[in-house]
Design a protein around this motif. Structure first.
Motif, short mmCIF file in Angstrom:
data_model
loop_
_atom_site.label_atom_id
_atom_site.label_comp_id
_atom_site.label_asym_id
_atom_site.label_seq_id
_atom_site.Cartn_x
_atom_site.Cartn_y
_atom_site.Cartn_z
N ARG A 1 -54.82 -11.52 54.57
CA ARG A 1 -53.69 -11.91 55.40
C ARG A 1 -52.56 -10.88 55.37
O ARG A 1 -52.03 -10.47 56.41
CB ARG A 1 -53.17 -13.28 54.93
CG ARG A 1 -52.34 -13.94 55.96
CD ARG A 1 -51.87 -15.32 55.52
NE ARG A 1 -51.05 -15.85 56.58
CZ ARG A 1 -51.20 -17.05 57.11
NH1 ARG A 1 -52.14 -17.86 56.69
NH2 ARG A 1 -50.42 -17.45 58.08
N ASP A 2 -52.19 -10.43 54.16
CA ASP A 2 -51.06 -9.49 54.05
C ASP A 2 -51.39 -8.17 54.71
O ASP A 2 -50.55 -7.56 55.38
CB ASP A 2 -50.70 -9.25 52.57
CG ASP A 2 -50.11 -10.51 51.95
OD1 ASP A 2 -49.78 -11.44 52.70
OD2 ASP A 2 -50.01 -10.55 50.70
N LEU A 3 -52.63 -7.72 54.53
CA LEU A 3 -53.04 -6.45 55.14
C LEU A 3 -53.05 -6.55 56.67
O LEU A 3 -52.64 -5.63 57.38
CB LEU A 3 -54.42 -6.04 54.61
CG LEU A 3 -54.92 -4.66 55.03
CD1 LEU A 3 -53.94 -3.55 54.63
CD2 LEU A 3 -56.30 -4.37 54.42
N ARG B 1 -55.64 -12.24 62.81
CA ARG B 1 -54.96 -13.10 61.83
C ARG B 1 -55.90 -14.21 61.35
O ARG B 1 -55.91 -14.55 60.17
CB ARG B 1 -53.71 -13.73 62.46
CG ARG B 1 -52.63 -12.71 62.77
CD ARG B 1 -51.33 -13.36 63.25
NE ARG B 1 -50.30 -12.34 63.36
CZ ARG B 1 -49.81 -11.87 64.51
NH1 ARG B 1 -50.21 -12.37 65.67
NH2 ARG B 1 -48.91 -10.92 64.50
N VAL B 2 -56.68 -14.75 62.27
CA VAL B 2 -57.51 -15.90 61.90
C VAL B 2 -58.87 -15.44 61.33
O VAL B 2 -59.25 -15.88 60.25
CB VAL B 2 -57.70 -16.84 63.11
CG1 VAL B 2 -58.74 -17.91 62.81
CG2 VAL B 2 -56.36 -17.50 63.44
N TYR B 3 -59.58 -14.56 62.04
CA TYR B 3 -60.93 -14.17 61.59
C TYR B 3 -60.88 -13.32 60.32
O TYR B 3 -61.63 -13.55 59.38
CB TYR B 3 -61.68 -13.41 62.68
CG TYR B 3 -62.26 -14.27 63.77
CD1 TYR B 3 -61.44 -14.77 64.78
CD2 TYR B 3 -63.61 -14.60 63.80
CE1 TYR B 3 -61.96 -15.56 65.79
CE2 TYR B 3 -64.14 -15.39 64.81
CZ TYR B 3 -63.30 -15.86 65.81
OH TYR B 3 -63.82 -16.64 66.81
N GLN B 4 -59.99 -12.30 60.31
CA GLN B 4 -59.94 -11.43 59.14
C GLN B 4 -58.94 -11.95 58.11
O GLN B 4 -59.18 -11.84 56.91
CB GLN B 4 -59.56 -9.99 59.55
CG GLN B 4 -60.70 -9.17 60.13
CD GLN B 4 -61.18 -9.66 61.47
OE1 GLN B 4 -60.38 -9.84 62.38
NE2 GLN B 4 -62.48 -9.90 61.59
N GLY B 5 -57.84 -12.54 58.59
CA GLY B 5 -56.75 -12.87 57.68
C GLY B 5 -56.85 -14.23 57.04
O GLY B 5 -56.34 -14.44 55.94
#
Ligand SMILES: Nc1ncnc2c1ncn2[C@@H]1O[C@H](COP(=O)(O)OP(=O)(O)OP(=O)(O)O)[C@@H](O)[C@H]1O
Ligand SMILES: Cc1cn([C@H]2C[C@H](O)[C@@H](COP(=O)(O)O)O2)c(=O)[nH]c1=O
Length: 199
Positions: free
Chosen positions: A110-112, A99-103
């Protein structure tokens, strides 16, 4: 009980996850201590793909899919069987890292991230400790391990500050699950804060 440790690179998560596992084992509990990316043989292979990839090999989307595939295998092969036995599971990173690194911090995925989580993981820890530390301190705890962690650490102080803000924002969105632990001070001091925050 399923517990995750989260936070920026070098904040002291692995140290505190290990210490909590030792304390719980001393009190007679069966504890599985694990980590992400990795934790199962298949997920450790995927970790190697991520490590060996270097910065340019994977697009942000592909990287997210690899982290998610690793997590799916880890959940199926290690976490769920341990929970079914009634063991405590302590993992060094879980879905909040995606959630934090990629999103949040690296790409606008974030949605993905949430869609993949809902479709393929469908599991949250009972309790998450975010070990919160000023990035100037964590980066100063200089290590040169030559791995995926260095890739993100190498992106510098501003990036690590964005990650820290991301973890703190998540914690304020899910206060019933996420406890923010001050990661400054000695290992013993941080370990005492973690124990005090156990329900
Ligand atoms: N409270 C502390 N004070 C000083 N040094 C610490 C403390 N906790 C951990 N360290 C040291 O800081 C380094 C990073 O700690 P650790 O590996 O636990 O962090 P981490 O958050 O798991 O890092 P990463 O996410 O990059 O793997 C290690 O060398 C560890 O011995
Ligand atoms: C699970 C997960 C991890 N990451 C990043 C975060 C770290 O920089 C490395 C893992 O290194 P560590 O020393 O083992 O903590 O991978 C990520 O970007 N997304 C994830 O889902």
């Amino acid at each position: 009980m399923f517990i995750s440790f989260e936070g920026i690179d070098g904040s002291g998560k692995s140290t505190q996850a290990r210490r909590l596992a030792e304390t719980l084992r001393q009190s007679g509990r069966q504890v599985v201590l694990t980590r992400e990316p990795g934790g199962s043989p298949g997920a450790e292979e995927i970790r190697r793909l991520l490590v060996e990839g270097g910065n340019e090999r994977w697009s942000p989307e592909t990287e997210l899919l690899l982290f998610t595939a690793a997590r799916r295998d880890h959940v199926e092969r290690v976490i769920e069987p341990a929970m079914a036995r009634g063991d405590w599971v302590i993992t060094d990173r879980f879905a909040d890292s995606s959630r934090v690194y990629q999103g949040a911090a690296r790409a606008s995925l974030r949605d993905l991230v949430e869609a993949l989580h809902d479709l393929t993981i469908r599991l949250e820890p009972d309790l998450t400790f975010v070990i919160d530390l000023d990035p100037a301190i964590s980066l100063g705890r200089g290590r040169a391990r030559g791995g995926i962690e260095d890739r993100f650490e190498g992106m510098g102080l501003t990036f690590q500050q964005r990650l820290r803000d991301g973890f703190l924002a998540l914690a304020s969105e899910a206060p019933e699950r996420i406890r923010v632990i001050d990661g400054s001070g000695s290992e013993d001091e941080v370990a005492a804060r973690v124990l005090a925050a156990l329900p």
